[in-house]
Design a protein around this motif. Structure first.
Motif, PDB file in Angstrom:
ATOM      1  N   ASP A 122     -17.845  -1.313   2.487  1.00  0.00           N
ATOM      2  CA  ASP A 122     -18.053  -0.646   1.206  1.00  0.00           C
ATOM      3  C   ASP A 122     -17.906   0.869   1.301  1.00  0.00           C
ATOM      4  O   ASP A 122     -18.217   1.579   0.346  1.00  0.00           O
ATOM      5  CB  ASP A 122     -19.412  -1.003   0.605  1.00  0.00           C
ATOM      6  CG  ASP A 122     -20.563  -0.720   1.554  1.00  0.00           C
ATOM      7  OD1 ASP A 122     -20.314  -0.100   2.598  1.00  0.00           O
ATOM      8  OD2 ASP A 122     -21.696  -1.119   1.235  1.00  0.00           O
ATOM      9  N   SER A 123     -17.433   1.390   2.446  1.00  0.00           N
ATOM     10  CA  SER A 123     -17.195   2.825   2.543  1.00  0.00           C
ATOM     11  C   SER A 123     -16.049   3.079   3.516  1.00  0.00           C
ATOM     12  O   SER A 123     -15.787   2.280   4.417  1.00  0.00           O
ATOM     13  CB  SER A 123     -18.448   3.568   3.012  1.00  0.00           C
ATOM     14  OG  SER A 123     -18.701   3.307   4.379  1.00  0.00           O
ATOM     15  N   ASN A 168     -13.698  -1.676 -12.161  1.00  0.00           N
ATOM     16  CA  ASN A 168     -13.277  -0.314 -11.805  1.00  0.00           C
ATOM     17  C   ASN A 168     -11.803  -0.060 -12.062  1.00  0.00           C
ATOM     18  O   ASN A 168     -11.316   1.037 -11.847  1.00  0.00           O
ATOM     19  CB  ASN A 168     -13.578  -0.035 -10.324  1.00  0.00           C
ATOM     20  CG  ASN A 168     -14.987   0.475 -10.133  1.00  0.00           C
ATOM     21  OD1 ASN A 168     -15.860   0.204 -10.959  1.00  0.00           O
ATOM     22  ND2 ASN A 168     -15.222   1.215  -9.071  1.00  0.00           N
ATOM     23  N   PRO A 200      -9.601   1.241  -2.863  1.00  0.00           N
ATOM     24  CA  PRO A 200     -10.748   0.547  -3.463  1.00  0.00           C
ATOM     25  C   PRO A 200     -10.294  -0.315  -4.635  1.00  0.00           C
ATOM     26  O   PRO A 200      -9.470   0.107  -5.451  1.00  0.00           O
ATOM     27  CB  PRO A 200     -11.630   1.711  -3.942  1.00  0.00           C
ATOM     28  CG  PRO A 200     -10.669   2.818  -4.227  1.00  0.00           C
ATOM     29  CD  PRO A 200      -9.530   2.663  -3.248  1.00  0.00           C
ATOM     30  N   ASP A 211     -15.036   2.990  -3.449  1.00  0.00           N
ATOM     31  CA  ASP A 211     -14.658   3.957  -4.483  1.00  0.00           C
ATOM     32  C   ASP A 211     -13.614   4.970  -4.035  1.00  0.00           C
ATOM     33  O   ASP A 211     -13.000   5.616  -4.871  1.00  0.00           O
ATOM     34  CB  ASP A 211     -15.906   4.721  -4.955  1.00  0.00           C
ATOM     35  CG  ASP A 211     -16.964   3.798  -5.534  1.00  0.00           C
ATOM     36  OD1 ASP A 211     -16.674   3.130  -6.539  1.00  0.00           O
ATOM     37  OD2 ASP A 211     -18.065   3.722  -4.972  1.00  0.00           O
TER      38      ASP A 211
END
Length: 787
Positions: A495-496, A581, A576, A557
């Motif tokens: 997630d990053s 989104n 991402p 993101d």
């Protein structure tokens, strides 16, 4: 302090039979975002269609029953995957619960020490990286639009909420099994079967009975006719009152009376429905045995469900019921009578497809759900498919073309490899391109460099977009280095960007960067790779032939791109993409890739052409000479020998050779007669000149073309330069030459060249490459590789 919640287990009557305490193994569980252990208000839970006690995927929990005699079990799936009971003596009522990547409703069972079920409870396992009530639901609904079966997994420990969808039939065994399992396990259906067995539907039917005429009976018109006409008669005594009117009577006559029977169309239908359910489960059991799947839990579940149905079919009411000759679907009994109504509705719903629902209801049942990482991979596939069909202006394939049965035949999955090569032509630029989108395509090891595949070991990216000029077939494009592969891997667990690739070196000072590398080395010794995903992208890029890009798709993101040179390809990176989104960044990237591939002037296009040229004809020689490494008067590296051209010219006598060496000029004829020079690219761009004469004699040194390209001199201008003899042509093509540095001590024998011109033609000019020239060097150190 550890976050904790209490979970109550209830029996079939709703009575609490056990209490279990859950502990989140994270001191910040309540304050984390999202929190790993919470309890919803019961009203909110009902409105949202969720369980009140909620966990988070990927977290780990400790549990303990208040009663030490109770054991925890998973209602579905393999319990060892989720529940790890304590091995300490006297602590079997406690242990650890790890939902892993399973999301949705997790049903749990409390059992006694003998393994008998005491009661059930359920928790909700929420998604960590995407919003559970918005993005997560949106992802599942996006997949359901294509096919709800892709969500289902028989052996999954968690479940989604489904309801029958009228008008559609289920495509897989998994849908029917999920419905049937929930149906047979419900108390309402068990009560319905009990009601039928204890209060079966009956009707009056006329029953034919043979009566002895010597016994009394109530006559009717039919009986009176038989008294008069029936055979096997006996005479009446003369003293009988009827003797004068009827001299004899039949021994027996047939009379009809109304009796109650349970062999009714409605009971036949119930038996037919239960037998259909049992036959379906028996078919699953047989298929499970045939495939050799080692799934003891599913095997046991099927056997138990079949036993329940067999027990129902052995009830007294069904023993005398015959097979149906018609289905009384319009019967008021089936539609209204208690017990029959429930079986009738269950039979109708058994042949309805499932639809995804979020709130509870009478029709809602649980269906095993694939883990969220697999669902994310499927969702990304459909998003990429939408992007590809949009960018390349292609028709979207039907959902049925994208799916196939699982190995056991119970469910559906996306087709993979060459089976799912969605292909078409795009005219996004002036250069028509053929595009192929593949899911889980395997690039197998292949020693043939002109074929598709990996030159090391098998590689299988999640998704591959392949582009090549439409004028070529795919295998031709592979062989000629025109194919462009761009790979993507879906990584839900990330997630990053830092999780993917580590910290950015540009943001670290030298000491910190060294410390990071040392730490990474230590981690690798323990079998842990911090930048494993980056290394995997490099592996795709390096191992799979014609791969120009490899990228991670993750629910984060921040995008990250590295460019191998100054163009978009070759490249590595991450994008991402998650529900809610949008996919604008990824769409723009794929559009840029198409534009780049259409551009005929890119460095990548030139590089691929030279790679094709080099690989098409491997060099026949290994050149081990000491040769100049740089261009004369420059710091630039020298061109490869195979791309360095040498002119072979003729000198007619010693005077001619001396003039060439003294004047630094060499002339070629300019006309259409034999012996004239044709200005091919390798002629005008030649860098060296070697002169030869009669009987294989050659000039004592190799000459370097000292100025770019030849010039034209007239006969008079050539004579003014001191040319020996009388020039025979009005104009000549003249090269400026000087002795070549770095080739001292070499001599060449023209007769050793394999493609030399013979006899009179040997005086004609020709070109060769420097590696071929060095093969003819006297006393050379060349090692012949071929031949």
């Amino acid at each position: 302090m550890l976050a904790t919640e209490t979970l109550e287990f209830t029996d079939a009557h709703g009575a609490c039979v056990a209490r279990l305490r859950l502990f989140a193994l994270d001191a910040a569980a309540k304050s984390a975002d999202p929190p790993s252990l919470i309890r919803l208000d019961p009203a909110v839970a009902r409105v949202q269609g969720e369980e009140a006690v909620q966990l988070i995927e990927g977290a780990r929990y400790e549990y303990e029953f208040e009663d030490g005699r109770v054991r925890l079990d998973a209602a579905d799936g393999e319990p060892g995957r989720l529940i790890e009971a304590s091995r300490l003596a006297g602590r079997a009522h406690s242990g650890f619960l790890s939902p892993g990547l399973n999301t949705g409703r997790l049903a749990l069972v409390a059992r006694d020490e003998a393994g008998v079920s005491l009661g059930t409870a359920a928790v909700e396992v929420r998604s960590r990286k995407i919003g559970y009530r918005d993005d997560y639901r949106l992802m599942l609904e996006d997949i359901t639009e294509r096919c709800v079966d892709l969500l289902l997994e028989l052996r999954a420990p968690t479940a989604l909420r489904a309801a029958p969808d009228p008008g559609y039939t289920p495509r897989t065994i998994a849908q029917r099994f999920a419905f049937l399992k929930a149906l047979l396990g419900s108390s309402s259906f068990q009560n319905a079967l009990h009601r039928i067995a204890s209060h079966p539907h009956q009707r009056w039917e006329p029953e034919e009975t043979s009566f002895d005429t010597r016994r009394g009976f109530r006559p009717d018109a039919r009986g009176l006719r038989q008294l008069a006409r029936a055979s096997r008669r006996v005479p009446l005594p003369v003293s009988h009152l009827l003797a004068a009117a009827i001299p004899s009577l039949p021994e027996r006559i047939s009379l009809y009376r109304n009796v109650q029977t349970e062999d009714t169309p409605e009971n036949r239908f119930v038996k037919f429905a239960l037998q259909g359910f049992s036959g379906f489960l028996a078919m699953m059991l047989q298929r499970l045995d045939t495939t050799g799947a080692n799934d003891a839990r599913l095997h046991h579940e099927l056997a138990v469900l079949i036993g329940q149905l067999d027990g129902a079919l052995n009830a007294d009411v069904f023993r005398g019921v015959s097979p149906p000759d018609m289905l009384p679907l319009g019967s008021p009994v089936l539609q209204r009578k208690e017990g029959y109504r429930e079986v009738y509705q269950a039979w109708l719903k058994f042949d309805m497809a499932a639809r995804l629902v979020w709130q509870g209801g009478d029709d809602v049942y649980g269906a095993g759900q694939r883990d969220i990482a697999t669902l994310y991979e499927y969702w990304v596939f459909f998003k990429l498919l939408d992007i590809v069909t949009g960018v390349f202006q292609l028709n979207r394939p039907a959902a049925a073309e994208l799916m196939e049965e699982t190995a056991d035949g119970f469910g559906l999955k996306l087709k993979s490899g060459e089976q799912l090569g969605f292909e078409g032509i795009t005219f996004a630029g002036a250069r028509p391109l053929r595009a192929r989108f593949s899911y889980n395509r395997s690039f197998t090891r292949n020693a043939n460099r002109s074929a598709a595949g990996s030159w090391t070991e098998r590689m299988r990216p999640d998704y591959t977009i392949s582009l090549w000029p439409a004028d070529f077939k795919a295998d031709e494009a592979e062989a000629q280095e025109l194919m462009v592969h761009v790979h993507f891997d879906a990584k839900y667990r990330i997630d990053s960007i830092e999780q993917l690739f580590g910290r950015d070196d540009a943001e670290l000072d030298a000491a910190t960067a060294v410390a990071d590398l040392n730490e990474e080395k230590q981690e690798q010794k323990l079998g842990r790779y911090k930048r494993a995903d980056l290394l995997k992208m490099h592996a795709y890029r390096d191992a799979i032939r014609r791969t120009q890009g490899a990228y991670v798709l993750y629910p984060g993101d921040v995008p990250q791109q590295w460019q191998g040179f100054h163009e978009i390809l070759p490249g590595l990176g991450a994008f991402p993409i998650k529900p809610g989104n949008g996919d604008g960044v990824l769409t723009a990237f794929i559009q840029d890739v198409v534009t780049h591939t259409c551009d005929r002037a890119t460095a990548r296009e030139r590089q691929s052409y030279h790679v094709y040229q080099v690989q098409e004809a491997p060099p026949p020689y290994a050149v081990l000479h000491k040769l100049p490494e740089k261009e004369i008067g420059s710091a630039r590296r020298a061109a490869p020998l195979a791309e360095t051209h040498v002119l072979i010219g003729w000198y007619k006598d010693k005077a001619h050779l001396e003039w060439v060496l003294k004047s630094g000029l060499y002339n070629f004829r300019m006309d259409i007669e034999r012996g004239s020079l044709r200005l091919k690219p390798e002629v005008s761009g030649a860098q060296y000149l070697l002169l030869h004469s009669h009987k294989g004699a050659t000039s004592p040194s190799l000459l370097r073309v000292s100025k770019e390209g030849p010039r034209v001199l007239s006969r008079d201008a050539l004579k003014a330069k001191g040319y020996p003899g009388e020039p025979s042509r009005p104009f000549y093509l003249v090269y400026d030459v000087t002795p070549a540095e770095g080739f001292d001590g070499y001599e060449w024998d023209y007769r050793k060249w394999p493609d030399r011109l013979l006899n009179r033609a040997s005086a004609e000019p020709q070109t060769i490459t420097l590696d071929v020239l060095m093969a003819a060097a006297e006393g050379n150190l060349l090692v012949r590789v071929m031949g």
